[in-house]
Design an enzyme around this catalytic site. Structure first.
Site, short mmCIF file in Angstrom:
data_model
loop_
_atom_site.label_atom_id
_atom_site.label_comp_id
_atom_site.label_asym_id
_atom_site.label_seq_id
_atom_site.Cartn_x
_atom_site.Cartn_y
_atom_site.Cartn_z
N HIS A 5 -1.25 0.40 7.09
CA HIS A 5 -1.92 0.78 5.85
C HIS A 5 -1.70 2.25 5.52
O HIS A 5 -1.79 3.12 6.40
CB HIS A 5 -3.42 0.49 5.94
CG HIS A 5 -4.13 0.65 4.62
ND1 HIS A 5 -3.76 -0.06 3.50
CD2 HIS A 5 -5.15 1.46 4.24
CE1 HIS A 5 -4.54 0.28 2.49
NE2 HIS A 5 -5.38 1.21 2.90
N ASP A 11 -7.58 5.16 -2.00
CA ASP A 11 -7.28 4.00 -1.16
C ASP A 11 -7.17 2.76 -2.04
O ASP A 11 -8.09 2.43 -2.81
CB ASP A 11 -8.39 3.82 -0.12
CG ASP A 11 -8.01 2.85 0.99
OD1 ASP A 11 -7.20 1.93 0.74
OD2 ASP A 11 -8.54 3.00 2.11
N CYS A 59 0.82 -1.21 0.00
CA CYS A 59 0.00 0.00 0.00
C CYS A 59 0.85 1.26 0.00
O CYS A 59 0.43 2.30 -0.52
CB CYS A 59 -0.97 0.01 1.17
SG CYS A 59 -0.19 -0.28 2.77
#
Length: 297
Positions: free
Chosen positions: A126, A141, A22
């Site tokens: 994250h 995202d 991520c």
């Protein structure tokens, strides 16, 4: 700040989550293009580790002073999660600066986040980016199938909500890349170019499916986290367990019931036997009295 000309032909660059990369997705969506791979960030992490160890040694720290000099990296985990320092170094390549939102210099952004162009959000392992592209805000995202459009009003409320849940938020400032060569296939395989209309369509489709799933779950008579078949199977198992428990209870209680009945019968018989004995004794006494009276006459 970005100019009025639409960058990348008005297209949005989005990367969907791959493993725990991520941080890579976050950096690339800030830059709006596939500029970095996980290997690029790993190289930056290794360079940071080397410099940090060197600084510790120059500061008089001993190799035996702690685990800082161990083989493990302090800027990238084994599963691919990178530190904020790595993200800062990657964006510095493009002359971009990363500033904590709670920093005094970021006070204007706290009042009016619309003045900025990009935010980086982090919680636990994250990372994701909120980015203004061609005058519109999007949530990039990587857990989403497509960028999610955010209204200017909702942007401020959303950032406040993230802060309330413990997210660390950073501002990205500087001269963002204006163009990136657009191709149907990026070099890393997990990026895609979408028009705002396509992104909206994908987001609506995903939301519709989620709403449908939630409706099905709320209609189930059992635990809403179970599927219908699982709920039925569990119900059958519970019925069988109940039947088995009742049967076992009946078997266990049978001898006790018999013993109780026997004891009750015996207890009931004892008063009757006592009454009979008393009656017989009384009759015998009366007969003796009568016989004595007859002898006296």
């Amino acid at each position: 700040m970005e100019g009025a000309t639409a960058s990348n032909g008005g297209m949005l660059y989005h990367e969907v989550q791959e493993s725990k990369l991520c941080a890579v997705h976050c950096v690339n969506t800030v830059l709006q293009g596939p500029f970095f791979s996980e290997f690029d960030l790993a190289a930056l992490a290794s360079d940071l580790d080397r410099k940090e160890r060197q600084m510790m040694l120059e500061g008089g720290a001993s190799v035996s002073s702690g685990d800082f000099f161990s083989e493990d990296s302090h800027n990238v985990s084994l599963d691919g999660d990178f530190s904020i320092q790595v993200l800062e170094k990657a964006l510095e390549v493009w002359d971009l600066q990363v500033i904590p939102l709670n920093c005094p210099v970021a006070e204007p952004a706290q009042i009016d986040p619309e003045l900025e162009n990009a935010f980086i959000c982090h919680l636990q392992d994250h990372w994701f980016c909120i980015r203004k592209v061609n005058g519109e805000w999007y949530n990039f995202d990587s857990l989403y199938a497509a960028p999610e459009h955010l209204s200017k009003f909702y942007l401020s409320a959303y950032l406040d909500s993230l802060k309330g849940f413990g997210w660390s938020i950073f501002i990205v400032r500087g001269n963002f890349p204006k163009e990136c060569p657009i191709s149907s296939e990026t070099s890393y395989g997990y990026g895609q170019w979408l028009s705002p209309e396509d992104a909206e369509r994908i987001t609506k489709s995903c939301n519709t499916r989620e709403d449908s799933k939630r409706m099905k779950l709320t209609q189930q008579p059992s635990d809403p986290l179970l599927s219908t078949s699982e709920a039925n199977r569990l119900s059958e198992m519970e019925d069988e367990d109940l039947k088995a428990a009742i049967a076992a209870s009946l078997l266990d209680s049978s001898p006790a019931t018999t013993a109780t009945a026997t004891a009750a019968a015996a207890a009931s018989a004892e008063p009757e036997a006592s009454t009979t004995t008393q009656t017989e004794n009384k009759n015998s006494s009366e007969e003796k009295t009568t016989a004595q009276e007859e002898e006296g006459h």
